[in-house]
Design an enzyme around this catalytic site. Structure first.
Site, PDB file in Angstrom:
ATOM      1  N   TRP A   1       0.829  -1.202   0.000  1.00 24.02           N
ATOM      2  CA  TRP A   1       0.000   0.000   0.000  1.00 24.02           C
ATOM      3  C   TRP A   1       0.865   1.254   0.000  1.00 24.02           C
ATOM      4  O   TRP A   1       0.568   2.223  -0.700  1.00 24.02           O
ATOM      5  CB  TRP A   1      -0.973   0.004   1.177  1.00 24.02           C
TER       6      TRP A   1
ATOM      7  N   ASP B   1      -1.496   6.525   6.535  1.00 25.32           N
ATOM      8  CA  ASP B   1      -2.553   5.638   6.066  1.00 25.32           C
ATOM      9  C   ASP B   1      -2.805   4.653   7.199  1.00 25.32           C
ATOM     10  O   ASP B   1      -1.977   3.801   7.493  1.00 25.32           O
ATOM     11  CB  ASP B   1      -2.078   4.904   4.804  1.00 25.32           C
TER      12      ASP B   1
ATOM     13  N   LYS C   1     -12.188  -2.029   7.202  1.00 24.87           N
ATOM     14  CA  LYS C   1     -11.430  -2.917   8.087  1.00 24.87           C
ATOM     15  C   LYS C   1     -11.820  -2.724   9.555  1.00 24.87           C
ATOM     16  O   LYS C   1     -12.239  -3.666  10.191  1.00 24.87           O
ATOM     17  CB  LYS C   1      -9.935  -2.731   7.875  1.00 24.87           C
TER      18      LYS C   1
END
Ligand code: PLP
Length: 350
Positions: free
Chosen positions: A100, A167, A191
């Site tokens: 990511w 993030d 999530k």
């Protein structure tokens, strides 16, 4: 009982599903579904306001931060954030700790220069680099707090005087940390916060308005702040699911309380994997994620038995990400300790 170890979208509390289902049929006794009310009604405004308030309360944010609910997932933030914060002639510092983070770096390069201050690519991202220096003149420093795919996590916040950006898609609200130290935090909801289709952006206003480029309205954080996350039709239902999950988190005692449970779950699973012969966690011990536990099984026979047992006992979502292989078990906030106990027993009995 199904044990849901999915990496995202992933398990949410049962009571959230019950409430969300009710709201689809009859939202707050209006006789209307939440799917058919206008977003500019007092009804929905109260949903959004409470979600923002709860997010601020659970993160213990001081008055300087705005909380936005935006579309496009964390992946949109990979480019929306540098578009708002990085001039073409400027350099942003990034830590490269996984899939990511790599994507975030690639998108930032569209808008300015990127200085990758450290990377753990040399060992397939199985550890967090240490001892790197964050340049004091960079526009900001960006890192991924939890590397969902590789299973590493950074609990301590790096020291720097430049704006810190994270993030936090896969570990936001899972442990106590000083959220106020960040200039901007973003997280896809699917999530730890709620349903797919919305992401939360927490930011300090004073970092905005400093880039030279023109911004499309939908990309401009200032416009979203002015409009209170209602520049256009927001993802009404996804935001409602966030509200329900945030309420649940507050009810069980907040971030400190869930951190204790998350520690117990991760400790038990890593202990099991360390003790059981043939199972091998892939991440450096000090950098192990409490949210995503990644491991290999060394013997094909054992692997087969493990998968069969998982199928029989309804343990789902244990397969590793296609880019890493092996296994990944996700232990997000809503996953009960009982599921980890059951998985641990299953592994010991193989
Ligand atoms: C899942 C995830 C993303 C991608 O989120 P989308 O909502 O699919 O864009 C980004 N970063 C991290 C750390 C993630 O876990």
């Amino acid at each position: 009982m199904i044990h849901n170890f999915n990496a995202g979208p992933s398990i949410l509390p049962k009571e959230v599903f019950d409430e969300a289902a009710k709201a689809i049929l009859n939202f707050r006794d209006t006789g209307l579904s939440i799917l058919e009310i206008g977003h500019r009604t007092a009804l929905f405004q109260s949903v959004l306001d409470e979600a923002v308030l709860l997010a601020k309360e659970l993160m213990k944010l001081d008055g300087d931060h705005e909380v936005l609910f935006l579309h496009g997932g964390a992946t949109t933030q990979f480019f929306q954030m540098p578009m708002n914060l990085l001039n073409e002639n400027q350099t942003a510092a990034y830590l490269d700790c996984g899939t990511w983070g790599t994507k975030a770096i690639k998108e930032a390069r569209v808008f300015g220069n990127v200085d990758v201050v450290a990377s753990s690519k040399d060992k397939n991202y199985t550890y967090i680099p240490k001892g790197y220096v964050i340049p004091a003149d960079a526009a900001y420093f960006h890192y991924t707090t939890n590397n969902t795919i590789e299973g590493t996590e950074m609990y301590s916040i790096p020291e720097t005087n430049i704006p810190l950006i994270a993030d936090m898609s896969s570990d936001i609200l899972s442990y106590e940390t000083d959220y106020n130290r960040f200039a901007l935090i973003y997280a896809g909801a699917q999530k730890n916060i709620g349903a797919a289709g919305v992401n939360m952006v927490v930011l300090r206003k004073d970092i905005l308005g400093k880039v030279d480029r023109k911004l499309p309205g939908m990309m401009d954080y200032r416009k979203h702040i002015e409009a209170g996350s209602m520049l256009n039709t927001p993802p009404v239902f996804a935001i409602y699911v966030c509200l329900l999950t945030l309420r649940w988190l507050k009810k069980i005692g907040g971030v400190g309380a869930i951190e204790k449970i998350n520690r117990a779950k991760a400790d038990l699973l890593y202990k099991t994997l360390d003790e059981k012969e043939g199972f091998q966690p892939t991440v450096a011990k000090e950098d192990r994620s409490r949210m995503n536990v990644v491991f290999l099984i060394n013997e094909p026979e054992l692997e087969k038995k493990f998968l069969e047992a998982c199928r029989e006992q309804q343990m789902i979502g244990v397969k590793g990400h296609r880019s890493v292989g092996g296994y990944r078990v996700s232990l997000y906030n809503a996953l009960p300790l009982e599921s980890v106990k059951a998985l641990s027993e299953l592994i010991y009995q193989l």
